[in-house]
Motif scaffolding. Structure first.
Motif, PDB file in Angstrom:
ATOM      1  N   MET A  72       1.364  29.301   8.467  1.00  0.00           N
ATOM      2  CA  MET A  72       1.831  30.281   7.490  1.00  0.00           C
ATOM      3  C   MET A  72       1.795  29.744   6.071  1.00  0.00           C
ATOM      4  O   MET A  72       1.884  30.503   5.109  1.00  0.00           O
ATOM      5  CB  MET A  72       3.248  30.729   7.853  1.00  0.00           C
ATOM      6  CG  MET A  72       3.340  31.482   9.178  1.00  0.00           C
ATOM      7  SD  MET A  72       2.281  32.952   9.231  1.00  0.00           S
ATOM      8  CE  MET A  72       3.107  33.996   8.031  1.00  0.00           C
ATOM      9  N   ASN A  73       1.671  28.434   5.908  1.00  0.00           N
ATOM     10  CA  ASN A  73       1.591  27.846   4.571  1.00  0.00           C
ATOM     11  C   ASN A  73       0.148  27.630   4.119  1.00  0.00           C
ATOM     12  O   ASN A  73      -0.111  26.955   3.122  1.00  0.00           O
ATOM     13  CB  ASN A  73       2.347  26.512   4.532  1.00  0.00           C
ATOM     14  CG  ASN A  73       1.764  25.498   5.511  1.00  0.00           C
ATOM     15  OD1 ASN A  73       0.998  25.847   6.403  1.00  0.00           O
ATOM     16  ND2 ASN A  73       2.145  24.236   5.342  1.00  0.00           N
ATOM     17  N   LYS A  96       2.096  23.950  14.010  1.00  0.00           N
ATOM     18  CA  LYS A  96       2.968  23.071  13.220  1.00  0.00           C
ATOM     19  C   LYS A  96       4.340  23.661  12.931  1.00  0.00           C
ATOM     20  O   LYS A  96       4.842  23.623  11.801  1.00  0.00           O
ATOM     21  CB  LYS A  96       2.254  22.668  11.929  1.00  0.00           C
ATOM     22  CG  LYS A  96       0.999  21.836  12.212  1.00  0.00           C
ATOM     23  CD  LYS A  96       0.258  21.466  10.954  1.00  0.00           C
ATOM     24  CE  LYS A  96      -0.919  20.559  11.291  1.00  0.00           C
ATOM     25  NZ  LYS A  96      -1.911  21.175  12.219  1.00  0.00           N
ATOM     26  N   VAL A  97       4.945  24.210  13.967  1.00  0.00           N
ATOM     27  CA  VAL A  97       6.333  24.648  13.851  1.00  0.00           C
ATOM     28  C   VAL A  97       7.188  23.404  13.658  1.00  0.00           C
ATOM     29  O   VAL A  97       7.121  22.463  14.450  1.00  0.00           O
ATOM     30  CB  VAL A  97       6.767  25.434  15.100  1.00  0.00           C
ATOM     31  CG1 VAL A  97       8.271  25.664  15.098  1.00  0.00           C
ATOM     32  CG2 VAL A  97       6.020  26.756  15.168  1.00  0.00           C
ATOM     33  N   ASP A  98       7.982  23.403  12.587  1.00  0.00           N
ATOM     34  CA  ASP A  98       8.721  22.209  12.205  1.00  0.00           C
ATOM     35  C   ASP A  98      10.225  22.368  12.380  1.00  0.00           C
ATOM     36  O   ASP A  98      10.957  21.388  12.466  1.00  0.00           O
ATOM     37  CB  ASP A  98       8.412  21.886  10.740  1.00  0.00           C
ATOM     38  CG  ASP A  98       8.372  20.391  10.460  1.00  0.00           C
ATOM     39  OD1 ASP A  98       7.833  19.645  11.288  1.00  0.00           O
ATOM     40  OD2 ASP A  98       8.895  19.985   9.404  1.00  0.00           O
ATOM     41  N   CYS A  99      10.686  23.628  12.429  1.00  0.00           N
ATOM     42  CA  CYS A  99      12.114  23.905  12.543  1.00  0.00           C
ATOM     43  C   CYS A  99      12.294  25.349  13.004  1.00  0.00           C
ATOM     44  O   CYS A  99      11.321  26.118  13.059  1.00  0.00           O
ATOM     45  CB  CYS A  99      12.820  23.692  11.201  1.00  0.00           C
ATOM     46  SG  CYS A  99      12.179  24.721   9.866  1.00  0.00           S
ATOM     47  N   TRP A 122       4.456  31.750  20.528  1.00  0.00           N
ATOM     48  CA  TRP A 122       4.318  30.434  21.142  1.00  0.00           C
ATOM     49  C   TRP A 122       4.349  29.407  20.023  1.00  0.00           C
ATOM     50  O   TRP A 122       3.595  29.521  19.043  1.00  0.00           O
ATOM     51  CB  TRP A 122       3.016  30.319  21.936  1.00  0.00           C
ATOM     52  CG  TRP A 122       3.027  31.089  23.223  1.00  0.00           C
ATOM     53  CD1 TRP A 122       3.859  32.117  23.565  1.00  0.00           C
ATOM     54  CD2 TRP A 122       2.167  30.888  24.338  1.00  0.00           C
ATOM     55  NE1 TRP A 122       3.574  32.573  24.826  1.00  0.00           N
ATOM     56  CE2 TRP A 122       2.530  31.839  25.328  1.00  0.00           C
ATOM     57  CE3 TRP A 122       1.119  30.019  24.602  1.00  0.00           C
ATOM     58  CZ2 TRP A 122       1.880  31.929  26.560  1.00  0.00           C
ATOM     59  CZ3 TRP A 122       0.462  30.101  25.827  1.00  0.00           C
ATOM     60  CH2 TRP A 122       0.847  31.047  26.788  1.00  0.00           C
ATOM     61  N   ALA A 123       5.203  28.412  20.128  1.00  0.00           N
ATOM     62  CA  ALA A 123       5.374  27.404  19.085  1.00  0.00           C
ATOM     63  C   ALA A 123       4.559  26.159  19.413  1.00  0.00           C
ATOM     64  O   ALA A 123       4.741  25.559  20.477  1.00  0.00           O
ATOM     65  CB  ALA A 123       6.850  27.045  18.933  1.00  0.00           C
ATOM     66  N   MET A 124       3.676  25.777  18.486  1.00  0.00           N
ATOM     67  CA  MET A 124       2.939  24.531  18.626  1.00  0.00           C
ATOM     68  C   MET A 124       3.858  23.382  18.194  1.00  0.00           C
ATOM     69  O   MET A 124       4.297  23.313  17.050  1.00  0.00           O
ATOM     70  CB  MET A 124       1.693  24.550  17.752  1.00  0.00           C
ATOM     71  CG  MET A 124       0.667  25.624  18.104  1.00  0.00           C
ATOM     72  SD  MET A 124      -0.148  25.354  19.706  1.00  0.00           S
ATOM     73  CE  MET A 124      -0.808  23.698  19.516  1.00  0.00           C
ATOM     74  N   MET A 125       4.141  22.489  19.123  1.00  0.00           N
ATOM     75  CA  MET A 125       5.029  21.353  18.880  1.00  0.00           C
ATOM     76  C   MET A 125       4.154  20.127  18.620  1.00  0.00           C
ATOM     77  O   MET A 125       3.681  19.468  19.550  1.00  0.00           O
ATOM     78  CB  MET A 125       5.951  21.149  20.078  1.00  0.00           C
ATOM     79  CG  MET A 125       6.784  22.383  20.438  1.00  0.00           C
ATOM     80  SD  MET A 125       8.023  22.782  19.202  1.00  0.00           S
ATOM     81  CE  MET A 125       9.248  21.521  19.565  1.00  0.00           C
ATOM     82  N   GLU A 126       3.950  19.810  17.329  1.00  0.00           N
ATOM     83  CA  GLU A 126       2.944  18.804  16.991  1.00  0.00           C
ATOM     84  C   GLU A 126       3.252  18.034  15.706  1.00  0.00           C
ATOM     85  O   GLU A 126       2.361  17.416  15.132  1.00  0.00           O
ATOM     86  CB  GLU A 126       1.567  19.487  16.882  1.00  0.00           C
ATOM     87  CG  GLU A 126       1.535  20.693  15.960  1.00  0.00           C
ATOM     88  CD  GLU A 126       0.253  21.491  16.042  1.00  0.00           C
ATOM     89  OE1 GLU A 126      -0.717  21.007  16.657  1.00  0.00           O
ATOM     90  OE2 GLU A 126       0.212  22.606  15.488  1.00  0.00           O
ATOM     91  N   THR A 127       4.497  18.066  15.264  1.00  0.00           N
ATOM     92  CA  THR A 127       4.883  17.337  14.061  1.00  0.00           C
ATOM     93  C   THR A 127       6.097  16.456  14.345  1.00  0.00           C
ATOM     94  O   THR A 127       6.852  16.716  15.294  1.00  0.00           O
ATOM     95  CB  THR A 127       5.248  18.300  12.916  1.00  0.00           C
ATOM     96  OG1 THR A 127       6.481  18.968  13.242  1.00  0.00           O
ATOM     97  CG2 THR A 127       4.154  19.337  12.679  1.00  0.00           C
ATOM     98  N   PRO A 128       6.330  15.429  13.519  1.00  0.00           N
ATOM     99  CA  PRO A 128       7.540  14.628  13.697  1.00  0.00           C
ATOM    100  C   PRO A 128       8.805  15.483  13.609  1.00  0.00           C
ATOM    101  O   PRO A 128       9.756  15.276  14.370  1.00  0.00           O
ATOM    102  CB  PRO A 128       7.463  13.619  12.540  1.00  0.00           C
ATOM    103  CG  PRO A 128       5.997  13.493  12.254  1.00  0.00           C
ATOM    104  CD  PRO A 128       5.433  14.868  12.487  1.00  0.00           C
ATOM    105  N   CYS A 151       7.361  30.102  24.531  1.00  0.00           N
ATOM    106  CA  CYS A 151       6.585  28.959  25.036  1.00  0.00           C
ATOM    107  C   CYS A 151       6.460  27.870  23.974  1.00  0.00           C
ATOM    108  O   CYS A 151       6.301  28.159  22.788  1.00  0.00           O
ATOM    109  CB  CYS A 151       5.196  29.450  25.452  1.00  0.00           C
ATOM    110  SG  CYS A 151       4.117  28.189  26.163  1.00  0.00           S
ATOM    111  N   PHE A 152       6.552  26.630  24.422  1.00  0.00           N
ATOM    112  CA  PHE A 152       6.195  25.463  23.617  1.00  0.00           C
ATOM    113  C   PHE A 152       4.800  25.013  24.053  1.00  0.00           C
ATOM    114  O   PHE A 152       4.522  24.905  25.253  1.00  0.00           O
ATOM    115  CB  PHE A 152       7.157  24.302  23.873  1.00  0.00           C
ATOM    116  CG  PHE A 152       8.437  24.340  23.094  1.00  0.00           C
ATOM    117  CD1 PHE A 152       8.710  25.322  22.161  1.00  0.00           C
ATOM    118  CD2 PHE A 152       9.393  23.342  23.296  1.00  0.00           C
ATOM    119  CE1 PHE A 152       9.902  25.340  21.439  1.00  0.00           C
ATOM    120  CE2 PHE A 152      10.594  23.339  22.584  1.00  0.00           C
ATOM    121  CZ  PHE A 152      10.842  24.341  21.657  1.00  0.00           C
ATOM    122  N   VAL A 153       3.939  24.724  23.080  1.00  0.00           N
ATOM    123  CA  VAL A 153       2.627  24.151  23.362  1.00  0.00           C
ATOM    124  C   VAL A 153       2.563  22.796  22.668  1.00  0.00           C
ATOM    125  O   VAL A 153       2.664  22.717  21.434  1.00  0.00           O
ATOM    126  CB  VAL A 153       1.485  25.052  22.858  1.00  0.00           C
ATOM    127  CG1 VAL A 153       0.132  24.442  23.226  1.00  0.00           C
ATOM    128  CG2 VAL A 153       1.609  26.458  23.433  1.00  0.00           C
TER     129      VAL A 153
END
Length: 297
Positions: A72-73, A96-99, A122-128, A151-153
């Protein structure tokens, strides 16, 4: 069916018209039609139009159709989201869902646009940040604009890049994060899909990582090549032996004379009633897969 198999989720580049057509005949549970990583910058808009047209045309049968948008950014994120929503896929994967707020932003825009609640996030879980805030992100389902989250991916390639963690056989450096995401997903009853295995010609390595993911409790795995489909489907499906054992446990606890029992010995093993509930889920998964196989034939 109450349970929807998501054993195998194949990424398909949205810029490849031939791949999108081929996707309608592949033996996968999920098609991840990609507008992000696999699409060159000068093909973003073309890929968006092509994917939306393909999804609107339908013909994907039992396969769950998910469109992965750009973040989205980015310059394309907003247009991707609205265009994807207009096609009414089963879900929209957000990179890159961060929060939790990242989920709310997408949910808000979908709700404001009057998009049917059946279109999930579905949230892509791929950041610190996602690793640190996995429980917070999973908890987004408790709020109105986060209820679409389902879902988490795991995006292990991006996670490796962002953390500088080595991608090694066995994934020991990443294991704490993967299990943290899994615990968060289970807390909110979300599906969770394991990350990709990049060496698609290394069948032995792929099988080992699938088996690891299944042992961890992942619901399925994202893949990048059709040659990975068969092994992935097999490993994330209950075996005939496992199904038979589960049916034996269920039958024992369902017997009228055992209704008051919480613990029994079955085939020389102590089994608690909680194991019967676990067995029911295995059988439910097996029945859903069998039903899907019937639909294909």
């Amino acid at each position: 069916m109450s349970f929807r198999p998501r054993r195998t989720a194949l990424y398909m580049p949205g810029s490849n018209a031939r791949a999108l057509e081929k996707a309608r005949n592949l033996n996968v549970d999920v098609l991840l039609l990609d507008l992000e990583d696999s699409v060159a910058l000068d093909q973003k808009e073309m890929a968006r139009d092509q994917v939306v047209e393909a999804v609107k045309a339908g013909g994907f049968g039992h396969r769950e159709v998910v469109i992965r948008i750009n973040g989205m950014n980015t310059p394309w994120g907003e247009a991707d989201l609205l265009a994807a929503a207009s096609a009414k896929p089963d879900a929209i994967a957000v990179p890159k869902v961060d929060c939790a707020e990242d989920v709310y932003v997408v949910g808000r825009k979908l709700n404001d646009a009057g998009v049917d609640q059946a279109v999930r996030i579905w949230a892509m879980m791929e950041t610190p940040g996602a690793m640190i805030r996995a429980a917070e992100i999973a908890g987004a389902v408790q709020e109105y604009h986060g209820r679409r989250l389902s879902c988490f991916v795991l995006g292990t390639n991006d996670l490796s890049k962002e953390t500088r963690t080595a991608m090694v056989p066995g994934r020991a450096p990443m294991m704490p994060w993967l299990m943290q995401c899994l615990a968060a997903a289970r807390m909110s009853d979300l599906t969770i899909l394991d990350g990709v295995f990049n060496q698609f010609n290394d069948a032995e390595g792929f099988v080992a990582e699938c088996e690891q993911g299944a042992q961890m409790g992942m619901d399925g795995k994202t893949i990048i090549h059709p040659k990975q489909i068969e092994d992935c489907n097999r490993i994330f499906s209950p075996s005939a032996e496992e199904i038979a054992s589960c049916r034996t446990i269920i039958d024992a606890f369902d017997a009228p004379e055992n209704q008051s029992k919480n613990v029994m010995t079955i085939n020389g093993k102590m089994v608690e009633r909680l194991h019967a509930e676990m067995a029911r889920r295995v059988v439910e998964i097996a029945d859903a897969i069998a039903k899907r196989d019937e639909q294909k034939s």
